[in-house]
Design a protein around this motif. Structure first.
Motif, PDB file in Angstrom:
ATOM      1  N   ALA A  15      12.697   4.686  -6.349  1.00  0.00           N
ATOM      2  CA  ALA A  15      12.296   4.875  -4.949  1.00  0.00           C
ATOM      3  C   ALA A  15      12.501   3.577  -4.192  1.00  0.00           C
ATOM      4  N   GLY A  16      12.830   3.702  -2.908  1.00  0.00           N
ATOM      5  CA  GLY A  16      13.030   2.528  -2.056  1.00  0.00           C
ATOM      6  C   GLY A  16      12.395   2.736  -0.701  1.00  0.00           C
ATOM      7  N   PRO A  17      11.072   2.777  -0.629  1.00  0.00           N
ATOM      8  CA  PRO A  17      10.407   3.052   0.650  1.00  0.00           C
ATOM      9  C   PRO A  17      10.591   1.923   1.652  1.00  0.00           C
ATOM     10  N   VAL A  18      10.540   2.269   2.929  1.00  0.00           N
ATOM     11  CA  VAL A  18      10.589   1.307   4.027  1.00  0.00           C
ATOM     12  C   VAL A  18       9.251   1.349   4.754  1.00  0.00           C
ATOM     13  N   VAL A  19       8.645   0.207   4.964  1.00  0.00           N
ATOM     14  CA  VAL A  19       7.329   0.158   5.581  1.00  0.00           C
ATOM     15  C   VAL A  19       7.380   0.717   7.003  1.00  0.00           C
ATOM     16  N   GLU A  20       6.271   1.328   7.422  1.00  0.00           N
ATOM     17  CA  GLU A  20       6.163   1.872   8.768  1.00  0.00           C
ATOM     18  C   GLU A  20       4.750   1.670   9.286  1.00  0.00           C
TER      19      GLU A  20
ATOM     20  N   TRP B 224       0.825  -1.204   0.000  1.00  0.00           N
ATOM     21  CA  TRP B 224       0.000   0.000   0.000  1.00  0.00           C
ATOM     22  C   TRP B 224       0.864   1.261   0.000  1.00  0.00           C
ATOM     23  N   GLN B 225       1.837   1.314   0.888  1.00  0.00           N
ATOM     24  CA  GLN B 225       2.670   2.513   0.981  1.00  0.00           C
ATOM     25  C   GLN B 225       3.514   2.710  -0.282  1.00  0.00           C
ATOM     26  N   ALA B 226       3.947   1.601  -0.902  1.00  0.00           N
ATOM     27  CA  ALA B 226       4.720   1.706  -2.135  1.00  0.00           C
ATOM     28  C   ALA B 226       3.856   2.174  -3.298  1.00  0.00           C
ATOM     29  N   LEU B 227       2.723   1.523  -3.484  1.00  0.00           N
ATOM     30  CA  LEU B 227       1.898   1.807  -4.661  1.00  0.00           C
ATOM     31  C   LEU B 227       1.096   3.092  -4.522  1.00  0.00           C
ATOM     32  N   VAL B 228       0.483   3.280  -3.365  1.00  0.00           N
ATOM     33  CA  VAL B 228      -0.394   4.441  -3.177  1.00  0.00           C
ATOM     34  C   VAL B 228       0.394   5.644  -2.670  1.00  0.00           C
ATOM     35  N   GLY B 229       1.224   5.427  -1.653  1.00  0.00           N
ATOM     36  CA  GLY B 229       1.970   6.539  -1.079  1.00  0.00           C
ATOM     37  C   GLY B 229       3.098   7.024  -1.954  1.00  0.00           C
ATOM     38  N   THR B 230       3.928   6.107  -2.447  1.00  0.00           N
ATOM     39  CA  THR B 230       5.101   6.495  -3.230  1.00  0.00           C
ATOM     40  C   THR B 230       4.764   6.747  -4.693  1.00  0.00           C
ATOM     41  N   ALA B 231       4.020   5.833  -5.304  1.00  0.00           N
ATOM     42  CA  ALA B 231       3.742   5.929  -6.738  1.00  0.00           C
ATOM     43  C   ALA B 231       2.490   6.738  -7.056  1.00  0.00           C
ATOM     44  N   GLY B 232       1.646   6.997  -6.065  1.00  0.00           N
ATOM     45  CA  GLY B 232       0.407   7.723  -6.346  1.00  0.00           C
ATOM     46  C   GLY B 232      -0.480   6.986  -7.319  1.00  0.00           C
ATOM     47  N   LEU B 233      -0.594   5.677  -7.148  1.00  0.00           N
ATOM     48  CA  LEU B 233      -1.316   4.832  -8.094  1.00  0.00           C
ATOM     49  C   LEU B 233      -2.760   5.285  -8.266  1.00  0.00           C
ATOM     50  N   ARG B 234      -3.179   5.347  -9.514  1.00  0.00           N
ATOM     51  CA  ARG B 234      -4.549   5.760  -9.819  1.00  0.00           C
ATOM     52  C   ARG B 234      -5.085   4.972 -11.011  1.00  0.00           C
TER      53      ARG B 234
END
Length: 309
Positions: free
Chosen positions: A253-258, A132-142
């Protein structure tokens, strides 16, 4: 309480069933009677010492929990005793999920969806929030975007496929042939067997590549659209990959889950709408945590592995 403790770094057999002191919830925390806890690849890396994020043993592994609130600190108002909750408390600090009880910040938990039992709820937080954080938060998936998920049959990957589909994306997935039927049932529009050919052949205009396996980065850059993004969960610190992305003019991008209560709430809503379902391949008792680590180390297991407590 029962727990699984490791006294040293090493192979799965360092995970030993023990008796441990029951934690006491501090300010802002609740005590959760754990019903299920899932096993993630990060657990295996910590156990082996290749990712020493918890310091030196002894410690109790695990972050994914689903259970029932047993005690509530006086300053907590969002939960009551008896509430069924799930979450990924404290990551990357110790949570001690391989145990009968976990003391967790109330803000790191949400109510368990009625549509999920504790086993499947425990399978969702870390892998689901990562996706979720990668696709929605980082990539702004729409809606209308094209997404390529590498390692789509794994814990993060199979949830990423469903999240992307639920948000209206076209989803392409790489996985071994044994996992193709599962991925099609979860909504993948095209499934590619990475073992029998070049996944990139004929691909272009991909808006988001999610690599949860590692090693796919350089080969994925050419398939990205000009404003596309390569999200790596494994090689986030690779200077070679960063240089390749810069040379190709593509975003990396290389997000880390939180911990993320809002994200968990969004995932729970998708579950209730019938758009997201964690797939659990193996369910084992807590005392067989070592066996679970052996299974996850094979990298052949689709979906998730869950321990019942």
């Amino acid at each position: 309480m029962r727990a699984v403790t490791q006294l040293s770094f090493g192979t799965p057999d360092v995970l030993v069933p023990t008796e441990a002191a029951r934690p006491v919830p501090g300010p802002g925390e609740v005590l959760v009677r754990v019903r299920a806890a899932s096993v993630n690849p990060v657990d295996a890396h910590v156990r082996a010492g290749t990712l020493p994020m918890l310091g030196e043993p002894p410690f109790v592994l695990g972050w994914d929990v689903s259970g029932v609130v047993e005690e509530v600190a006086p300053d907590v108002t969002r939960f009551e005793v008896g509430d069924e909750v799930f979450g990924m408390p404290c990551f990357p600090r110790p949570a001690g999920a391989y145990a009968e009880y976990v003391a967790a910040p109330a803000g790191h938990l949400v109510r368990k969806p009625a549509a999920l039992d504790h086993v499947r709820a425990a399978a969702l937080p870390l892998a689901g929030l990562t996706a979720w954080q990668a696709l929605v938060g980082t990539a702004g998936l729409r809606e209308g975007m094209r997404v390529l998920v590498h390692g789509a049959g794994g814990g993060v990957g199979h949830l990423a496929v469903q999240i992307a589909k639920a948000r209206g994306a076209e989803v392409l997935a790489t996985a071994s042939a044994a996992k193709h039927d599962l991925l099609r049932s979860l909504g993948a529009d095209r499934v590619i067997d990475y073992r029998t050919g070049d996944f990139a052949a004929g691909l272009d205009g991909i808006d988001v590549v999610l690599d949860g396996v590692g090693g796919y980065g350089p080969r994925s850059l050419p398939v990205l659209a000009e404003d596309g993004v390569l999200i790596t969960l494994i090689e986030r610190n690779s200077p070679e990959l960063a240089a390749a992305a810069a040379a190709a003019g593509r975003r990396l991008a290389g997000p880390v889950v939180e911990p993320d209560a809002a994200g968990l709430t969004a995932l729970a809503a998708l579950v209730e709408q019938g758009l997201l379902r964690p797939y659990v391949q193996h369910v084992l008792p807590l005392e067989e945590a070592a066996k679970a680590h052996g299974l996850i180390g094979s990298r052949a297991t689709p979906g998730k592995i869950v321990l019942t407590v």
